[in-house]
Design a protein around this motif. Structure first.
Motif, PDB file in Angstrom:
ATOM      1  N   MET A   1       5.835 -46.352 -12.390  1.00  7.36           N
ATOM      2  CA  MET A   1       5.409 -44.966 -12.405  1.00  7.36           C
ATOM      3  C   MET A   1       6.633 -44.085 -12.575  1.00  7.36           C
ATOM      4  SD  MET A   1       3.170 -42.818  -9.686  1.00  7.36           S
ATOM      5  CE  MET A   1       4.263 -42.707  -8.310  1.00  7.36           C
ATOM      6  N   ARG A   2       6.449 -43.040 -13.350  1.00  9.38           N
ATOM      7  CA  ARG A   2       7.549 -42.113 -13.588  1.00  9.38           C
ATOM      8  C   ARG A   2       7.084 -40.705 -13.257  1.00  9.38           C
ATOM      9  NH1 ARG A   2      10.776 -40.937 -19.067  1.00  9.38           N
ATOM     10  NH2 ARG A   2      12.351 -39.650 -18.108  1.00  9.38           N
ATOM     11  N   VAL A   3       7.842 -40.026 -12.461  1.00  7.47           N
ATOM     12  CA  VAL A   3       7.536 -38.643 -12.130  1.00  7.47           C
ATOM     13  C   VAL A   3       8.600 -37.775 -12.755  1.00  7.47           C
ATOM     14  CG1 VAL A   3       7.251 -36.965 -10.286  1.00  7.47           C
ATOM     15  CG2 VAL A   3       6.460 -39.308  -9.952  1.00  7.47           C
ATOM     16  N   ARG A   4       8.188 -36.830 -13.557  1.00 11.60           N
ATOM     17  CA  ARG A   4       9.115 -35.864 -14.123  1.00 11.60           C
ATOM     18  C   ARG A   4       8.913 -34.581 -13.358  1.00 11.60           C
ATOM     19  NH1 ARG A   4       8.697 -36.499 -20.623  1.00 11.60           N
ATOM     20  NH2 ARG A   4       9.540 -38.584 -20.691  1.00 11.60           N
ATOM     21  N   SER A   5       9.980 -33.980 -12.937  1.00 14.34           N
ATOM     22  CA  SER A   5       9.855 -32.762 -12.172  1.00 14.34           C
ATOM     23  C   SER A   5      10.987 -31.811 -12.500  1.00 14.34           C
ATOM     24  CB  SER A   5       9.878 -33.121 -10.681  1.00 14.34           C
ATOM     25  OG  SER A   5       9.754 -31.973  -9.911  1.00 14.34           O
ATOM     26  N   ALA A   6      10.650 -30.562 -12.683  1.00 10.50           N
ATOM     27  CA  ALA A   6      11.640 -29.509 -12.867  1.00 10.50           C
ATOM     28  C   ALA A   6      11.304 -28.469 -11.813  1.00 10.50           C
ATOM     29  CB  ALA A   6      11.555 -28.918 -14.268  1.00 10.50           C
ATOM     30  N   VAL A   7      11.849 -28.645 -10.629  1.00  8.16           N
ATOM     31  CA  VAL A   7      11.434 -27.854  -9.493  1.00  8.16           C
ATOM     32  C   VAL A   7      12.253 -26.589  -9.308  1.00  8.16           C
ATOM     33  CG1 VAL A   7      11.131 -27.863  -7.011  1.00  8.16           C
ATOM     34  CG2 VAL A   7      10.496 -29.865  -8.316  1.00  8.16           C
ATOM     35  N   ALA A   8      13.549 -26.714  -9.140  1.00  9.01           N
ATOM     36  CA  ALA A   8      14.382 -25.586  -8.727  1.00  9.01           C
ATOM     37  C   ALA A   8      14.292 -24.385  -9.666  1.00  9.01           C
ATOM     38  CB  ALA A   8      15.830 -26.032  -8.580  1.00  9.01           C
ATOM     39  N   ALA A   9      14.379 -24.619 -10.946  1.00  9.81           N
ATOM     40  CA  ALA A   9      14.414 -23.510 -11.894  1.00  9.81           C
ATOM     41  C   ALA A   9      13.025 -23.024 -12.298  1.00  9.81           C
ATOM     42  CB  ALA A   9      15.197 -23.926 -13.138  1.00  9.81           C
ATOM     43  N   GLY A  10      11.980 -23.741 -11.895  1.00 14.12           N
ATOM     44  CA  GLY A  10      10.640 -23.356 -12.313  1.00 14.12           C
ATOM     45  C   GLY A  10      10.428 -23.520 -13.804  1.00 14.12           C
ATOM     46  N   LEU A  11      11.091 -24.506 -14.394  1.00 15.82           N
ATOM     47  CA  LEU A  11      10.986 -24.748 -15.838  1.00 15.82           C
ATOM     48  C   LEU A  11       9.860 -25.717 -16.142  1.00 15.82           C
ATOM     49  CD1 LEU A  11      14.766 -25.154 -16.655  1.00 15.82           C
ATOM     50  CD2 LEU A  11      13.352 -23.122 -16.966  1.00 15.82           C
ATOM     51  N   ILE A  12       9.128 -25.427 -17.181  1.00 13.42           N
ATOM     52  CA  ILE A  12       8.080 -26.342 -17.630  1.00 13.42           C
ATOM     53  C   ILE A  12       8.706 -27.261 -18.661  1.00 13.42           C
ATOM     54  CG2 ILE A  12       5.867 -26.512 -18.811  1.00 13.42           C
ATOM     55  CD1 ILE A  12       5.237 -23.717 -17.616  1.00 13.42           C
ATOM     56  N   PRO A  13       8.780 -28.571 -18.356  1.00 15.58           N
ATOM     57  CA  PRO A  13       9.429 -29.485 -19.304  1.00 15.58           C
ATOM     58  C   PRO A  13       8.657 -29.585 -20.620  1.00 15.58           C
ATOM     59  CG  PRO A  13       8.480 -30.697 -17.453  1.00 15.58           C
ATOM     60  CD  PRO A  13       8.262 -29.242 -17.177  1.00 15.58           C
ATOM     61  N   ALA A  14       9.379 -29.776 -21.692  1.00 18.10           N
ATOM     62  CA  ALA A  14       8.763 -29.891 -23.022  1.00 18.10           C
ATOM     63  C   ALA A  14       7.712 -30.993 -23.046  1.00 18.10           C
ATOM     64  CB  ALA A  14       9.842 -30.147 -24.075  1.00 18.10           C
ATOM     65  N   SER A  15       7.930 -32.056 -22.271  1.00 20.58           N
ATOM     66  CA  SER A  15       6.998 -33.182 -22.239  1.00 20.58           C
ATOM     67  C   SER A  15       5.617 -32.801 -21.719  1.00 20.58           C
ATOM     68  CB  SER A  15       7.565 -34.298 -21.353  1.00 20.58           C
ATOM     69  OG  SER A  15       7.700 -33.829 -20.016  1.00 20.58           O
ATOM     70  N   HIS A  16       5.514 -31.667 -21.030  1.00 22.18           N
ATOM     71  CA  HIS A  16       4.250 -31.261 -20.424  1.00 22.18           C
ATOM     72  C   HIS A  16       3.772 -29.881 -20.886  1.00 22.18           C
ATOM     73  CE1 HIS A  16       5.105 -34.671 -17.890  1.00 22.18           C
ATOM     74  NE2 HIS A  16       3.926 -34.546 -17.318  1.00 22.18           N
ATOM     75  N   ARG A  17       4.426 -29.304 -21.883  1.00 24.17           N
ATOM     76  CA  ARG A  17       4.029 -27.953 -22.323  1.00 24.17           C
ATOM     77  C   ARG A  17       2.621 -27.918 -22.893  1.00 24.17           C
ATOM     78  NH1 ARG A  17       9.484 -26.186 -24.156  1.00 24.17           N
ATOM     79  NH2 ARG A  17      10.379 -25.582 -22.162  1.00 24.17           N
ATOM     80  N   ASP A  18       2.187 -29.026 -23.477  1.00 23.65           N
ATOM     81  CA  ASP A  18       0.823 -29.066 -24.000  1.00 23.65           C
ATOM     82  C   ASP A  18      -0.205 -28.843 -22.897  1.00 23.65           C
ATOM     83  OD1 ASP A  18       1.705 -31.787 -23.138  1.00 23.65           O
ATOM     84  OD2 ASP A  18      -0.357 -32.335 -23.664  1.00 23.65           O
ATOM     85  N   LEU A  19       0.165 -29.160 -21.664  1.00 22.36           N
ATOM     86  CA  LEU A  19      -0.765 -29.005 -20.550  1.00 22.36           C
ATOM     87  C   LEU A  19      -0.862 -27.572 -20.036  1.00 22.36           C
ATOM     88  CD1 LEU A  19      -0.130 -32.243 -18.466  1.00 22.36           C
ATOM     89  CD2 LEU A  19      -1.984 -31.736 -20.069  1.00 22.36           C
ATOM     90  N   VAL A  20      -0.005 -26.686 -20.530  1.00 25.36           N
ATOM     91  CA  VAL A  20      -0.077 -25.288 -20.124  1.00 25.36           C
ATOM     92  C   VAL A  20      -0.421 -24.377 -21.310  1.00 25.36           C
ATOM     93  CG1 VAL A  20       2.337 -24.611 -20.394  1.00 25.36           C
ATOM     94  CG2 VAL A  20       1.013 -23.668 -18.539  1.00 25.36           C
TER      95      VAL A  20
END
Length: 154
Positions: A1-20
């Motif tokens: 399992m892989r968790v990608r997280s961009a927490v501190a800066a509140g950035l939406i990673p490119a890998s998940h932009r389709d979900l927003v």
């Protein structure tokens, strides 16, 4: 399992932009006056810095966001339920300006063809009673999970 997280800066990673950006499923949680959460299914998109949702003047989520601008948006694709995006943020703008055009753009994107929100997505008579409000949410905490991705795919 892989968790990608961009927490501190509140950035939406490119890998998940389709979900927003017009995801199959998005749920917005606001806080009611009594402190309880209130969750609504919403359409949303991403303008490069803020997540944009639309509501109607006087709806519970509109009143809640005016009173308390802290919200959470959960976006996912039901075909891949182990991949999701949680965006906690602050509503930085609520305006009627451009709200109708934004609704038409969202309705068209979700329908896959050009349509008008009032008249095609919902009955045109609602233009007499409903006033669209465009809400911009600045991400402050983002969790992007992809439990489908294997470690060797990195």
């Amino acid at each position: 399992m892989r968790v990608r997280s961009a927490v501190a800066a509140g950035l939406i990673p490119a890998s998940h932009r389709d979900l927003v950006d017009c995801p199959p499923v998005a749920a917005l949680t606001t806080v009611m006056a009594d402190g309880y959460p209130q969750t609504s299914v919403v359409w949303c998109d991403f303008d490069g810095s803020c997540v944009r949702v639309n509501t109607m003047r006087g709806f519970a989520k509109e009143r809640n966001m005016r009173r308390n601008p802290r919200v959470t948006l959960l976006c996912y694709d039901p075909r891949r339920p182990l991949r999701y995006l949680e965006v906690r943020g602050t509503v930085v703008e609520m305006t009627q300006e451009g709200a109708s055009a934004h609704l038409d753009a969202l309705a068209s994107k979700y329908a896959g063809r050009p349509i008008r929100y009032f008249g095609d997505a919902i009955p045109a008579r609602f233009t007499e009673t409903e006033i669209p409000v465009l809400c911009r949410i600045r991400p402050t905490h983002v969790v992007a999970l992809d439990a489908n991705e294997r470690e060797d795919e990195r």
